[in-house]
Every structure is written in structure tokens, then in C-alpha cells.
Design a protein around this motif. Sequence first.
Motif, PDB file in Angstrom:
ATOM      1  N   ALA A 187      20.130  16.945 -11.859  1.00 23.30           N
ATOM      2  CA  ALA A 187      19.485  18.025 -11.109  1.00 23.30           C
ATOM      3  C   ALA A 187      20.397  18.579 -10.027  1.00 23.30           C
ATOM      4  O   ALA A 187      20.473  19.800  -9.820  1.00 23.30           O
ATOM      5  CB  ALA A 187      18.183  17.517 -10.494  1.00 23.30           C
ATOM      6  N   VAL A 188      21.106  17.699  -9.323  1.00 21.38           N
ATOM      7  CA  VAL A 188      22.007  18.136  -8.253  1.00 21.38           C
ATOM      8  C   VAL A 188      23.235  18.829  -8.827  1.00 21.38           C
ATOM      9  O   VAL A 188      23.753  19.793  -8.248  1.00 21.38           O
ATOM     10  CB  VAL A 188      22.411  16.940  -7.366  1.00 21.38           C
ATOM     11  CG1 VAL A 188      23.458  17.344  -6.336  1.00 21.38           C
ATOM     12  CG2 VAL A 188      21.182  16.373  -6.654  1.00 21.38           C
ATOM     13  N   LEU A 189      23.692  18.371  -9.981  1.00 15.74           N
ATOM     14  CA  LEU A 189      24.826  19.027 -10.644  1.00 15.74           C
ATOM     15  C   LEU A 189      24.470  20.458 -11.025  1.00 15.74           C
ATOM     16  O   LEU A 189      25.290  21.379 -10.876  1.00 15.74           O
ATOM     17  CB  LEU A 189      25.233  18.225 -11.880  1.00 15.74           C
ATOM     18  CG  LEU A 189      26.412  18.779 -12.691  1.00 15.74           C
ATOM     19  CD1 LEU A 189      27.693  18.739 -11.855  1.00 15.74           C
ATOM     20  CD2 LEU A 189      26.594  17.982 -13.982  1.00 15.74           C
ATOM     21  N   LEU A 190      23.252  20.670 -11.495  1.00 15.89           N
ATOM     22  CA  LEU A 190      22.816  21.998 -11.917  1.00 15.89           C
ATOM     23  C   LEU A 190      22.480  22.901 -10.729  1.00 15.89           C
ATOM     24  O   LEU A 190      22.581  24.127 -10.823  1.00 15.89           O
ATOM     25  CB  LEU A 190      21.589  21.876 -12.836  1.00 15.89           C
ATOM     26  CG  LEU A 190      21.839  21.209 -14.192  1.00 15.89           C
ATOM     27  CD1 LEU A 190      20.517  20.998 -14.929  1.00 15.89           C
ATOM     28  CD2 LEU A 190      22.792  22.039 -15.039  1.00 15.89           C
ATOM     29  N   ASP A 191      22.060  22.285  -9.626  1.00 15.12           N
ATOM     30  CA  ASP A 191      21.652  23.050  -8.444  1.00 15.12           C
ATOM     31  C   ASP A 191      21.954  22.210  -7.206  1.00 15.12           C
ATOM     32  O   ASP A 191      21.208  21.286  -6.881  1.00 15.12           O
ATOM     33  CB  ASP A 191      20.160  23.376  -8.518  1.00 15.12           C
ATOM     34  CG  ASP A 191      19.620  24.095  -7.287  1.00 15.12           C
ATOM     35  OD1 ASP A 191      20.422  24.442  -6.391  1.00 15.12           O
ATOM     36  OD2 ASP A 191      18.385  24.294  -7.221  1.00 15.12           O
ATOM     37  N   SER A 236      16.674  19.480  -1.121  1.00 16.20           N
ATOM     38  CA  SER A 236      15.252  19.674  -1.400  1.00 16.20           C
ATOM     39  C   SER A 236      14.552  18.339  -1.636  1.00 16.20           C
ATOM     40  O   SER A 236      13.423  18.125  -1.170  1.00 16.20           O
ATOM     41  CB  SER A 236      15.079  20.580  -2.616  1.00 16.20           C
ATOM     42  OG  SER A 236      15.591  21.870  -2.359  1.00 16.20           O
ATOM     43  N   LEU A 237      15.196  17.434  -2.352  1.00 20.04           N
ATOM     44  CA  LEU A 237      14.593  16.122  -2.605  1.00 20.04           C
ATOM     45  C   LEU A 237      14.515  15.295  -1.330  1.00 20.04           C
ATOM     46  O   LEU A 237      13.527  14.579  -1.103  1.00 20.04           O
ATOM     47  CB  LEU A 237      15.396  15.382  -3.677  1.00 20.04           C
ATOM     48  CG  LEU A 237      15.288  15.960  -5.088  1.00 20.04           C
ATOM     49  CD1 LEU A 237      16.289  15.283  -6.021  1.00 20.04           C
ATOM     50  CD2 LEU A 237      13.872  15.826  -5.636  1.00 20.04           C
ATOM     51  N   LEU A 238      15.528  15.395  -0.488  1.00 17.06           N
ATOM     52  CA  LEU A 238      15.495  14.683   0.789  1.00 17.06           C
ATOM     53  C   LEU A 238      14.366  15.221   1.660  1.00 17.06           C
ATOM     54  O   LEU A 238      13.602  14.456   2.260  1.00 17.06           O
ATOM     55  CB  LEU A 238      16.843  14.842   1.507  1.00 17.06           C
ATOM     56  CG  LEU A 238      16.946  14.204   2.898  1.00 17.06           C
ATOM     57  CD1 LEU A 238      16.679  12.704   2.840  1.00 17.06           C
ATOM     58  CD2 LEU A 238      18.320  14.492   3.501  1.00 17.06           C
ATOM     59  N   ARG A 239      14.227  16.545   1.724  1.00 19.92           N
ATOM     60  CA  ARG A 239      13.174  17.157   2.537  1.00 19.92           C
ATOM     61  C   ARG A 239      11.790  16.812   1.997  1.00 19.92           C
ATOM     62  O   ARG A 239      10.848  16.560   2.765  1.00 19.92           O
ATOM     63  CB  ARG A 239      13.368  18.676   2.570  1.00 19.92           C
ATOM     64  CG  ARG A 239      12.368  19.416   3.453  1.00 19.92           C
ATOM     65  CD  ARG A 239      12.793  20.865   3.657  1.00 19.92           C
ATOM     66  NE  ARG A 239      11.910  21.557   4.563  1.00 19.92           N
ATOM     67  CZ  ARG A 239      10.938  22.390   4.174  1.00 19.92           C
ATOM     68  NH1 ARG A 239      10.756  22.622   2.884  1.00 19.92           N
ATOM     69  NH2 ARG A 239      10.159  22.990   5.063  1.00 19.92           N
ATOM     70  N   ARG A 244      10.625  22.168  -2.437  1.00 22.78           N
ATOM     71  CA  ARG A 244      11.164  22.269  -3.788  1.00 22.78           C
ATOM     72  C   ARG A 244      11.401  20.862  -4.345  1.00 22.78           C
ATOM     73  O   ARG A 244      11.357  19.895  -3.611  1.00 22.78           O
ATOM     74  CB  ARG A 244      12.505  23.015  -3.799  1.00 22.78           C
ATOM     75  CG  ARG A 244      12.480  24.393  -3.245  1.00 22.78           C
ATOM     76  CD  ARG A 244      13.904  24.964  -3.101  1.00 22.78           C
ATOM     77  NE  ARG A 244      14.515  25.307  -4.378  1.00 22.78           N
ATOM     78  CZ  ARG A 244      15.632  24.765  -4.857  1.00 22.78           C
ATOM     79  NH1 ARG A 244      16.256  23.810  -4.189  1.00 22.78           N
ATOM     80  NH2 ARG A 244      16.136  25.165  -6.010  1.00 22.78           N
ATOM     81  N   GLY A 245      11.623  20.796  -5.641  1.00 27.73           N
ATOM     82  CA  GLY A 245      11.986  19.531  -6.264  1.00 27.73           C
ATOM     83  C   GLY A 245      10.867  18.849  -7.013  1.00 27.73           C
ATOM     84  O   GLY A 245      11.073  17.781  -7.607  1.00 27.73           O
TER      85      GLY A 245
END
Length: 337
Positions: free
Chosen positions: A50-54, A60-63, A117-118
Motif C-alpha cells: 500500500a505504501v509503495l503504491l501511495d 494515513s495509517l499512522l493517523r 484514509r486507509g
Amino acid sequence: MARASIRLPPFLLLLAATCAAVANAQLSEDYYGSSCPAALLTIRTTVATAVLLDRRMGASLLRLYFHDCFVQASPQDLPLLFPWSSFNIGCDASVLLDDTPSFTGEKGAGPNAGSLRGFEVIDRIKLLLELICPGTVSCADILAVAARDAVVHLGGPSWTVLLGRRDATSASASLANSDLPGPNSNLNDLLAAFSKKGLSSTDMVALSGGHTIGRAQCQSYRNRIYADTDIDGTFAASLRGDCPQGGGNDGNLAPLDASSPDYFDNSYFSGLLTHMGLLHSDQALYDGGSTDGLVRSYASNNDQFGSDFAAAMVKLGNLGVLTGAYGEIRVNCRAVN
């Protein structure tokens, strides 16, 4: 409707704290070692993709995890001995729940609406884990591990995530509105919000450093770039074209850390030293108050920041979580079973 908080006498507060400590003792690093040994690898590889693509997805995942942990569980999820207790239970995946006829969830609350998001990444992880080991891994644990892995994938520190949380069966928009600090918070607001969760001023500054990755919407920083006086003039001017004073373009994005918005390092704090904090709440950490010294320390020592951030994340993730018979293991992270 949110349940009113009742102040408990000292002996009941002590019992509540003891109950929370017992619950936390049920968490362990290898909780899924035998029941779902592929859990951590599944989460890590899905987050990495997911992080590689965006690249924004890491922030967003941390938030998403922060905003989950800062809202306590609903009364029916609390231990029966303390249904009206004031000790906080967070990190329960309540933020993932969609609205139902019986409650209005947290997704539409002011701090979350249109900006969190996420969710689809968490859904993807949950789908895979339900195929591998049905009814075993909680959405709350997925959120906790995904936040850690997202930070690591963006160059940040790692930490041990203790596992065994269970999921809340309700959510509260009103608690999300009251508990989550906003972008216009001052230092006293921030200290009070974190203290309510059992977190120190050091924890607060270190966790705020999570803004070294990610972006904020124009509506969150508009007031700062037009009204605040403690902002670098050139920096403010550079933001005004995409964020007009009269309104509009509310969703336009600007990096919280202009130097390296997709890399987890201490440059966020260096920006505060030059009055380039994007949000009022960012610059409040370095504005002549009690946290100035810590900001300077983090700006000059990335290792110290990384170490303190990791320690604060462990502390945040282990505060009064649901374990044992409380809560549930959701099959779908968006809905109760």
C-alpha cells in the motif's frame, strides 16, 4: 449519545487502574504465535504494498491509529465492575465502524470527516486474515501493527507491538469531537488532551512528531497562514495560492513537513524552529512555552526523537485496552458481529 463522565472516589479509581493493568498483562508479543502465525507477515506485506503504491498511505495509517486510540471505548465494552468508570480505553478499532441505527460512529466526526484514509488497506488485511485464520485477529491489533509497519516503511523507528486487543462494539462521534485535539489547539489544549490519556508532555511532543509525514487540508491550516503572527512570512505566502482566505479549495493539501513529507525523520522539528509549522497546533510546540527545549532536542537529535516516539507509541497502544471477555473479534472491521 455520549455517556456522562462521573468522577470516582480514589479507591474505585485505584480498582479501575488495577483492572486496566490486569487487562494489559494479557497482551503479549507472540499472542498469535500459534493461532495465526502468518498474521504479522500478512500485515507487513500488505502495508508495504500500500505504501509503495501511495506514499501518503503511510501517514494515513499512522493517523488512523492515533484517531482510534484517542477515543475511549463505549460503556458497554467496559468491565462490568466499572460501567461508569472514567479510566480510558482506546485502541479498540472503534474508528473503523460505520454508522448504524443505534449509534453514530467516529468517521463523520469533525476531526475525521473527509480526512481519514486507509480504511481499504485495513479491510484488505482483515479479508486475508479471515481466509487464513478466521475469527482470530482483531481489527484493533491490525491497526496497531499497521501503524508500526507504516512508520518503518517510511524510514522511521520500529517498536514491539503487544497483541491481544479486542474490538469495541460501538463508537461515538461525540467522544471523537471532544477527545481529539484540533489543528487550532494551543499548547495547554494539547497537554490537557494527552494528559487525559495518561500521556506526558514528552509523549505529546514525540507523538506530534508523527507529522513529519503526511499532509493537511487547506481548511485545517487556512487560519494559520492568514491570521497567525508566529509564522514565517515567505512560508505563509507560498501556501496562500492553493488556500484562498475567502474559502474554497478546502481539500487542497500541503505537507506537514515541507522538507521531507514522505520520510520519517526529525525535520518536522527543524521546521518549527524556523516558524514553519503548518498547523497552529504544530507551532504551539515551539512558541515560548514549556516544550520549546524538547523541540530543540529533537531537531538536533534524530535518534532521540525516534527512541521517544517509539516509547510513546508503545505507551499509547497499551493504555487500558479491551482484552479477555470484553469486546469482540470482528469479522468485518466496519461492522459489529
